[in-house]
Design an enzyme around this catalytic site. Sequence first.
Site, mmCIF file in Angstrom:
data_model
loop_
_atom_site.group_PDB
_atom_site.id
_atom_site.type_symbol
_atom_site.label_atom_id
_atom_site.label_comp_id
_atom_site.label_asym_id
_atom_site.label_seq_id
_atom_site.Cartn_x
_atom_site.Cartn_y
_atom_site.Cartn_z
ATOM 1 N N GLU A 82 0.848 -1.199 0.000
ATOM 2 C CA GLU A 82 0.000 0.000 0.000
ATOM 3 C C GLU A 82 0.882 1.246 0.000
ATOM 4 O OE1 GLU A 82 -3.305 1.891 3.052
ATOM 5 O OE2 GLU A 82 -3.244 -0.287 2.808
ATOM 6 N N GLU A 86 -3.105 10.446 2.859
ATOM 7 C CA GLU A 86 -4.309 10.678 3.655
ATOM 8 C C GLU A 86 -4.300 12.136 4.107
ATOM 9 O OE1 GLU A 86 -4.781 7.898 6.846
ATOM 10 O OE2 GLU A 86 -4.973 6.187 5.502
#
Length: 268
Positions: A82, A86
């Site tokens: 990943e 964010e």
Amino acid sequence: MNAEGGNLHREFEITWGDGRARIHNNGGLLTLSLDRASGSGFRSKNEYLFGRIEIQIKLVAGNSAGTVATYYLSSEGPTHDEIDFEFLGNSSGEPYTLHTNVFSQGKGNREQQFFLWFDPTMDFHTYTILWNPQRIIFYVDETPIREFKNLERHGIPFPRSQAMRVYSSMWNADDWATRGGLVKTDWTKAPFTASYRSYKADACVWSGEASSCGSQDSNPSDKWWMTEELNATRMKRLRWVQKKYMVYNYCVDKMRFPEGLAPECNIS
């Protein structure tokens, strides 16, 4: 494969949110909303194994405390890879926190956080993930903010064998997002909406067992992202961002990692 300014209908599928995620303007704009009942999200129809993937995002204006907007690449399963952007909301007048992380074989804990040198709620800005076999680079408006190098020769796992999709979501994380969870979401300001447009993927599309970049006779210059690296000018820019705007770095957090910092932190 090149998805230039892609039609978002063609590139993405809405995965959750019960109508809170919407595609507008004949595929030119996608919005994700959050209210007390639910957030929302989408993902790319394609999976990729290396590429340069960018999208323009306009974040929630005003009091966005407790909310998180995400844009990331991820594979599936317990040993997933990943690569995360964010965006952690904040009270009116306080800066957003841009949170980045890299997971390899299911292990993350590689957070670096930044303030931005502009207000990301006033207009659209471009957020780019460059991922090739040698490195991962995070860009904001073509300014590099972070580089994570392939250090497998030192025994450090690197994401290079699992295809990943693009994901994005808008959700409530007021248990941790703003000042460690001290500031809660003000639901009287809902719905909270983030907007996405101008998606572009210069990338190797993965289809089951094969990559679109896999043929031996194809022109390697067509896949320039596979060898992209930071030149001296961009390295200088990266150091400027990290000196002025980085607010958290896992590589110096000895309180959190009393057993020792991650091995890559000690390799220049």
